[in-house]
Structure formats: C-alpha cells, structure tokens
Design an enzyme around this catalytic site. Sequence first.
Site, short mmCIF file in Angstrom:
data_model
loop_
_atom_site.label_atom_id
_atom_site.label_comp_id
_atom_site.label_asym_id
_atom_site.label_seq_id
_atom_site.Cartn_x
_atom_site.Cartn_y
_atom_site.Cartn_z
N ALA A 12 -2.32 17.08 -9.91
CA ALA A 12 -0.89 16.91 -10.17
C ALA A 12 -0.30 15.85 -9.26
O ALA A 12 0.84 15.95 -8.82
CB ALA A 12 -0.17 18.24 -10.02
N GLY A 16 -1.92 12.40 -12.88
CA GLY A 16 -1.90 13.62 -13.68
C GLY A 16 -0.52 13.90 -14.25
O GLY A 16 -0.36 14.24 -15.42
N PHE A 115 3.87 -7.96 0.53
CA PHE A 115 2.78 -7.03 0.79
C PHE A 115 1.46 -7.78 0.88
O PHE A 115 1.33 -8.87 0.31
CB PHE A 115 2.70 -5.99 -0.33
CG PHE A 115 2.76 -4.58 0.17
CD1 PHE A 115 3.96 -3.98 0.48
CD2 PHE A 115 1.59 -3.85 0.36
CE1 PHE A 115 4.00 -2.69 0.96
CE2 PHE A 115 1.62 -2.55 0.84
CZ PHE A 115 2.84 -1.96 1.13
N GLN A 242 -12.21 1.74 0.91
CA GLN A 242 -11.27 0.93 1.70
C GLN A 242 -10.84 1.60 3.00
O GLN A 242 -10.43 2.76 2.99
CB GLN A 242 -10.02 0.65 0.86
CG GLN A 242 -8.97 -0.15 1.62
CD GLN A 242 -7.85 -0.60 0.70
OE1 GLN A 242 -6.93 0.14 0.42
NE2 GLN A 242 -7.95 -1.82 0.22
N HIS A 244 -7.94 1.24 5.63
CA HIS A 244 -6.64 0.60 5.85
C HIS A 244 -6.59 0.15 7.30
O HIS A 244 -6.94 0.92 8.19
CB HIS A 244 -5.53 1.61 5.55
CG HIS A 244 -4.17 0.99 5.45
ND1 HIS A 244 -3.53 0.46 6.53
CD2 HIS A 244 -3.35 0.81 4.39
CE1 HIS A 244 -2.35 -0.01 6.14
NE2 HIS A 244 -2.22 0.18 4.84
N LEU A 254 -1.32 7.01 8.25
CA LEU A 254 -1.05 5.68 7.72
C LEU A 254 0.21 5.04 8.29
O LEU A 254 1.26 5.66 8.35
CB LEU A 254 -0.91 5.79 6.20
CG LEU A 254 -0.65 4.50 5.43
CD1 LEU A 254 -1.84 3.56 5.56
CD2 LEU A 254 -0.40 4.82 3.96
N GLU A 257 1.42 -1.11 5.21
CA GLU A 257 1.44 -2.55 5.24
C GLU A 257 2.87 -3.08 5.21
O GLU A 257 3.13 -4.22 5.61
CB GLU A 257 0.75 -3.02 3.96
CG GLU A 257 -0.13 -4.20 4.09
CD GLU A 257 -1.15 -4.19 2.97
OE1 GLU A 257 -2.07 -3.36 3.02
OE2 GLU A 257 -1.00 -5.00 2.05
N ARG A 288 -6.59 -5.87 2.95
CA ARG A 288 -6.94 -4.83 3.91
C ARG A 288 -8.36 -4.94 4.44
O ARG A 288 -8.61 -4.70 5.62
CB ARG A 288 -6.74 -3.47 3.26
CG ARG A 288 -5.27 -3.20 3.03
CD ARG A 288 -5.04 -1.95 2.24
NE ARG A 288 -3.61 -1.72 2.11
CZ ARG A 288 -3.08 -0.78 1.35
NH1 ARG A 288 -3.85 0.01 0.65
NH2 ARG A 288 -1.78 -0.64 1.29
N HIS A 357 -9.14 5.16 3.72
CA HIS A 357 -7.88 5.23 3.01
C HIS A 357 -8.00 5.40 1.50
O HIS A 357 -7.29 6.20 0.91
CB HIS A 357 -7.11 3.95 3.31
CG HIS A 357 -5.73 3.90 2.74
ND1 HIS A 357 -4.79 4.86 3.03
CD2 HIS A 357 -5.12 3.03 1.90
CE1 HIS A 357 -3.66 4.57 2.39
NE2 HIS A 357 -3.85 3.49 1.68
N ARG A 399 -9.04 -2.85 -2.96
CA ARG A 399 -7.75 -2.70 -3.64
C ARG A 399 -6.66 -3.40 -2.84
O ARG A 399 -6.62 -3.31 -1.62
CB ARG A 399 -7.39 -1.22 -3.78
CG ARG A 399 -6.00 -1.00 -4.34
CD ARG A 399 -5.70 0.45 -4.63
NE ARG A 399 -5.57 1.29 -3.46
CZ ARG A 399 -4.50 1.30 -2.66
NH1 ARG A 399 -3.48 0.49 -2.89
NH2 ARG A 399 -4.46 2.10 -1.62
N SER A 404 -2.30 0.95 -6.00
CA SER A 404 -2.71 2.32 -6.32
C SER A 404 -1.58 3.04 -7.04
O SER A 404 -1.81 3.73 -8.04
CB SER A 404 -3.08 3.09 -5.05
OG SER A 404 -2.01 3.06 -4.14
#
Lengths: 585, 235
Positions: A12, A16, A115, A242, A244, A254, A257, A288, A357, A399, A404
């Site tokens: 979820a 999802g 970014f 990945q 980060h 986290l 970025e 990254r 990450h 990525r 994402s």
Amino acid sequence: MIHKFDVVIVGAGGAGLRAAVEVPKDHTCAVISKVFPTRSHTGTAQGGVCAALSNEEDDSWLDHAFDTVKGSDYLGDQDAIEIMCQDAPRAIIELEHMGMPFSRTKEGKIAQRKFGGHTKLENPNDPNSKRIPVNRACYSADRTGHVMLQTLYENCVKNNVNFYSEYFLTDLIIEDGICKGVTAIDMATSEIHVFHAKAVMFATGGYGRAFRITSNAHVGTGDGCALVYKAGLPLEDMEFYQFHPTGLWRLGILVSEAARGEGGILRNNANERFMEVYAPTVKDLAPRDMVSRAIISEIRAGRGILGSDGTYYINLDLTHLGKKVIDEKIPEITGFARTYLGVEPTKECVPIQPTAHYAMGGIPTNYDTEVFSDNKGTKVNGFYAAGECACVSVHGGNRLGTNSLLDIVVFGRRGGKKISQFLKTAEYTEFTGDPTERTRQQIDSLLNLSGGENISNIRKDLQQNMMDKCGIFRNEKDLAENKEILKQLRQRYQNITVQDKSKVFNTDLMEAIELGNLIDIAESINESALNRQESRGAHTREDFPNRDDAQWMKHTFITKADSGELKIDYKPVVKTRFEPMERKY
Amino acid sequence: MQVTFKILRYNPEKDNEPHFEEYRFEGHENMTVLDCLHKIKWEHDGTLAFRRSCAHGVCGSDGMRINGRNHLACSTLLKDLNTKKTIVIEPLPAMPIVKDLVLDMTDFYEKYKAVKPYLINTSPVQENSERLQSNEDAEKLFESAKCILCACCTTSCPSTWSNNNYLGPAALLKAYRFVFDTRDEAADERLDIIDTPDGIWRCHTIFNCIEACPKEINITWHISQLKKELSGREI
C-alpha cells in the site's frame, strides 16, 4: 479463510495505492499490506518528483528522458523511459487534481527545483552546448513522498477501497503459469487468509534492509521479490543497488538531494568542494552512484573526517543557505540532523555517509507491469508488479533522484489500466492443491526450530557482509567470499529459535520470515554482482573498472531452481533514440 | 551506561491484565527509545511486540507513552530522558491493547474517515494544467499536512479520555487540512460533521495535543481556526 477479489494488490505504498485508484468500481479489489497504508515507505521520500512541466523555465520531456537514460548508464529500457517521462507532466497534474498539496510558484503553479542528474542544454539550439541543471522536481517542501502517500490513501478512502492492513504476505500461488492469488497471515490473530484473485499485483517495495546502513524502513525486506524468486521465477538486474550519497552518518537516515538542489555542498576534511573534481559541470548535483563513489574515494584517500567512534564521514555544508531557505525548503531533513546527530545545520556541517537506498532491479515486467517468467517475454498470466519491487526497467544501472516517485504513479496507473482490460475476459481459476499448505508448513517449521540461533544476529551478519563485500565497491574476491558467507547464514537460519509462540501480533515470527526473504534477496544480488564483469551505474567492480557495452549492455535474469542451483540469462536493452556515450557530468 | 526500562506487557492469550516487566541493559545516550526496544526484543525477549517502520519519525507507527508523555519511540533519544531513573514505557492511553505496545487503532482511523479526508471538488478541471493556488495559500496547509496519524495527540486529550465519541484532535486537524484548502468545495459539509457535541466543541483548548505532537504541529491553533469559521457561519 478464503476471500475472492477480482484484483488483489499487495503493498500500500504509492504504486499499490495508485493502482487501486485505477481499478474500476464494478470490479472488486483488495489491498493487502503488512503496515497501515500511510506507514508505507513511500512516505519517507523527500525532495520531489520530476516532470518537464516548464513551470520555472523551459524544459522538455525529451531532456528528462535523455537524463534518465544517461543516468541509468544506458541500461534502462528506452521505450519504457520515454513512456514514463512523456507521461510525467500528466501524472503530476493528476496528483494535483487529486488534492496533493504542492509548493507553488509566484503564478500559483506547481513549484520546481533542481535535482541530481536532471539537466538541459544551455543553448537549446545547439546540441553540443553543455548541459546545465534544470528546475524539474515538483515538490512540497521536503515532504513530497509523505503528502503523495497521504493523497493517494485519501483517494482510496474516497473510493472505498478494501484494505487488509497488517496482513503479512506469505505465499504467491502460481499454478501452470497462471497466478491465482496469494496467502497472507492476519497479524492480529495469525490466521491464514487466502486471497483468490483473477489478477494479482505486487507493489511490495524494496529491500534496503539487506544492508547495514540504509535509509529504508524496517519493513523494506523485499518480501514480494523473495516470493517471486522462491517460485522459480527470474529477478532482473539485482546487482544494481543504489547507495544514496547523503545518509546521516552511522544512521543512514536520508538527507534528500534537495539539500544539494537548494545549494548544499559536500566537503572533505580540508573543507574542499571535492565534487568539482569528479563532476566538473554539475558538481554536487551529479547522479547518486557517482557522488557515492566520490565520497568513498575521498574517505579511502584519507580525506574523510574522523568520527568519535573511529569511522569516517564527509561534511554536507548547508550553512551558507541561510535560516530562511533551511526552514522553508528543507525543514524536515535539517530537523533529523538536529534530533539524531545534535547538529545545527544553520551553523555546522552535517556529517553524512552513503546509505543503501533503492533497488533498481526486481521483478521483470514490461511497461504495462505484466510480469515475465523468462528473458524471452513470456508472461505469467494474471500477475503484475509495479514500483520499487519491479524492474521495467526505467532506472537501469542507476536511478535518478525523483524518478522513484514518478515511477510509482506512472506505472501504478498503467498497471491498474492493464488489469482493468484483463478483467474484461478473465475468470477465476480453481486451485489444484491447498493454497494454505506451504504457509502452514513454513510457520510450523519456523515455530518448531530450536537450534538457539538468534534471528537478529544472523540478520546483522548478513547486513554487515552485504555492506562490506557487496556494497559500493565490489571485486571478485569479496563477492566469492560473500557467496560462501551467505550459504553459511542460510545454514544458521535452519537453527534459529523463534521465542514468541503466540498467535497474537507475533512480530518475532514475522521477523523470522523477513530474514528468510532477505537471505534470498542477498543471494540474488551477490550472484548477479559476481557475474557482471564490468562497472556500470551503481555496480562498480574494482577488478573491471570500465563499462563494457560490447559484452554487457544487457539485463541480468537470475533464477533459482528447486535444486538450489542458480542460473543467469540475459535480455537485450531496448534502445530507441539515445545512443550510448561516455557518462560524464 | 546502565539503563532500566519498565514496559507494560500484555499477551491476551495468557495474561488477565497488563503488568510491568523490567529490563536492564547497557545503552548510550544517542540510542533512541526504539533502538532500546529493539535491543530488548533482539537480545533479551523476542516476545515483546511493538509497531515500527521508518525509524525516523515519518511513518507514525511507534507512538507510545514514554515516562508518561506521548511521543514517538524513534524520535526520543536516551539523552532526552533521565536515565538515572527507570524509564517507563506504556502503550498510548485510551485505546484497546492488542498485545504489549500494540493498540487496536480502528476507532482512531474511523474518526479520521468521518471528516471526509480527501479533496472534494466537482468543478471541471483542465486535464493538462494544475489548479492554481498561491504559495501563501498552499503553505497554510503544510503544517496540517505534516500529520503522520500517530495518534499521540488524540490519546493525550482529556476530552478523548472522558468521551469515546469525541472526534479528537487528529481528525479535526485533517478537517482543517481540507476546509482551508482553496481547491476544496466541501467545507460546509465538513463543518457540519464537526459542528456537533461530540465534534469540535469537545475541544476545551487544553493544549495537550500540541505538547504530544512529534511533528510540532500547533493543533490547537488549527482547531481554533475551524471554530472561528463555525462561529462566523452561525451569524
């Protein structure tokens, strides 16, 4: 207990929930999740979601696609990337219409910021002009994922979606190439529930918990991917994981970025802005994988800062941004620095280190989220996957930040649409055996093990070894050693003792199942990494430092036979308009 | 340093009522309460049950009572507590216990749903462009949109303790989030829902919710804005 739903979605988070919103009202749909929906990991995404809206400056989806392809180190499938980037503006506008609160421009449009890895040509009429950072990330302060998740859940509430919260996925029922449903445990009672379905979608998220330092929630244990692997189906590109660059030192929490998008600078122990050396044009806003390697390289060269516990970190300098920018644009992450490290970001640098990450690899699908059972494009009837657990592949070897959140809304919706089409003719297929059998056996056997091994010790050993031997820099010796270590961990797993034998909210048992899943995931990552003899994207082999397009511009498909034997196949990368070139920034 | 935790335990399969159990272990000041609970669970007693996920104050899973105050276990560090004394951990009050620190939150979620927690706007939109909203208007929503549904506020409120039917601060905050969204068209509908004896008028401005909120949301202020809106409406 047996439930019947036309569609069952597992997970979820953003993918999802977005898929659930798309399923038409005349079909029944259930969403199963091991946590209450708004606790899903999507909520921790911070900085933004990219789309070439051109709200702040001229931009085009082709530039977004180019950046994504280049960021993927040319391993991403370009047809899927084009679909995602072209659909991005529509997807963001749709979220706004659903009620997602965004930061705004002076004109009242959705605000956008810079970014990592997102660029455009300095002179749009000159294809040879240099590429400069572009304001493409749509954001809501630094809580973009949180408000996206809330908005999607709110829309599910509006649509009366059926939720089975705190149901723990235990089995995927595929018989004769047809996906017939899943089984799950109701955590409150330990009762086994069968969800008989015409279509199943996995939106089960990633597996950062395979590594010691991670930004991922405790729930990020790759349950869906592990069940696919256990079912003898392939996982794609598992070696591409990945890190980060900016996790809080020692904790891995986290630091988006966005901190660098707003002007933050990475500095070594001599206070040097070292990214100028590694990525002269975009500097701290390089992708990254490159920034993470640069950080580790600086530390290895003795230019890290020695921490109180003998480990090294790098400084993220935000002090020059001023209190206003920090409080308005990145309040959440600077709050983390204050709470967990006792650092005041307006006055001091924030100690950071790379943190595990995001999984670029996962369950192989096409761009309509249909799951493949091999490298030739054979589909598993009625089985879909979207979001981090899936490998479309839009992220390839690495990525780009913000993609994402984009992935989950674009492919969650596409999956929902494809499933709706499928349901027009689909029927329920009866189970041939008892669908609860494997789950019952698994639970009984776990509860009856009595070797005395501590679950958390095995998990810690797994996470530490994955970090040390299968992390940012890899080589054959380490990976081969790790392969043996993982075999031993699998042995030790047979000797665990689950202390809690109760039926009510047995998290001890859940952690035991999750550990089993992590061992499978780690095995597939390590084997795929050992096999790929080149360096590309996030997969860096010290013994094969260069990208080798002639040999390796192809996807890895790893499968495990019932005998335990691992097999690797390949699938070509889909190329449309972007020719591979050297990846410099 | 030696740390002592006293945790309220309850397993409905064998206990008639909740009881405290004590755990002593070696901790350090930078550990969060969640780290401590993990240490207890992973090294001492695997049967201890609690919810957690993100472990940095974003998912809202691990709200609990720590030394008598509602807070997130993952956002409370040992250095913020007096470790010379026993640290007391209990589930949030005013909700049924499922097991140990795990609560049945059904009622809390039902009250969230009661305020229609979603944007309602039936006016046609242009498919290829966003609804315009000034940044100023957007920022009026941000503080309320920070809510992580951890239930620390609602279960800290004496009005909740004395009346099971009270909507509670979290649901009212969610009502604010949409009533004051310039894009929403159902403010009246929502105001009708909260304008009841068990609705907003049970808020007696006690301010417990503000103290309890781990996201530092000034919930009482938001509720007061709704009250203002309602009193304006009556005239």
